[in-house]
Design a protein around this motif. Structure first.
Motif: not given
Ligand SMILES: [Zn+2]
Length: 242
Positions: A196-220
């Motif tokens: 997912f990261k390779h395609y530019g998605w943000t992973w919830g596991g990288d946040w301080s409030f962890k959301d490990y199953p979650h990815f999002e793509k926000t287009f800014g």
């Protein structure tokens, strides 16, 4: 079928390796019970049961109970599971924002080609569903599961994906981040994250409030901006124009 174990070789080991593959655990079929086959057998034993529904002994030895459980693979497979993809996952991809569908189909096919099995458990979530989820643990019974009110989650715009690992058999999921079901000495969860990261998605596991199953793509876009765009729509269930 006799008992087979580490360092055995021959026709029965070959059958064992074929059965492991049919159960979604990928090993080379060469008739040699080496360390890779041993790891595959223990991976299988960790997640399967004998005919009395007791967990299998995780000892890497293939005796009567493990053979029986391996051979029950056809009873566990649900329609749509396999290299063509999981039916639920494919249906949920179709609910994503139109700008993301093709990309997530590509991501999913890359995941399958890497011998990883996942189920996408959530993509688009309506404002009503978000309201019900937000009420949980506040005005409704249960534990608090989200901080996001309707319109405050990227799921409300079809710009987020939640996933879990699909266990061999194709009808149970797991959130165990240490599983290595494709037996390549890398945690399957992190392999999925890398794709997912390779395609530019943000992973919830990288946040301080962890959301490990979650990815999002926000287009800014912030969810606040998306909410404004959403309020301009005539149809409450349409996708915002981004
Ligand atoms: Zn999510």
């Amino acid at each position: 079928m006799g008992t087979v174990q580490l360092n055995n070789q021959g026709a029965e080991v070959r059958i064992l390796q074929e059965l492991l593959n049919l159960n979604g655990i990928i090993v080379t079929v060469d008739g040699m019970f080496g360390s890779k086959t041993y790891d595959a057998v223990t991976a299988f034993q960790k997640h399967h049961f004998d005919e009395n529904s007791n967990p299998l002994l995780v000892d890497g030895i293939v005796g009567p109970s493990t053979w029986k459980s391996l051979m029950a693979y056809d009873k566990r497979i649900t329609p749509g599971h396999g290299t063509t993809g999981d039916t639920y996952t494919l249906a949920r991809i179709d609910l994503l924002h139109p700008k993301l569908r093709e990309e997530v189909r590509k991501i999913y096919s890359e995941i399958l080609q890497s011998n990883l099995r996942i189920r996408i458990t959530d993509t688009l979530r309506s404002f009503d569903e978000q309201a019900r989820l937000y009420a949980q643990g506040r005005t409704a019974p249960g534990k608090i599961v989200t901080k996001a009110k309707p319109g405050q989650s990227y799921h409300n715009y079809g710009l987020a994906v939640d996933f879990a690992l699909l266990l061999p058999g194709g009808n149970k999921v797991s959130w165990d981040m240490d599983l290595d079901l494709n037996n390549n000495h890398k945690a399957d969860w992190l392999e999925v994250v890398a794709i997912f990261k390779h395609y530019g998605w943000t992973w919830g596991g990288d946040w301080s409030f962890k959301d490990y199953p979650h990815f999002e793509k926000t287009f800014g876009y912030t969810t606040h901006q998306l909410l404004t765009l959403h309020q301009c729509l005539n149809n409450n269930n349409a996708y915002v124009n981004i």
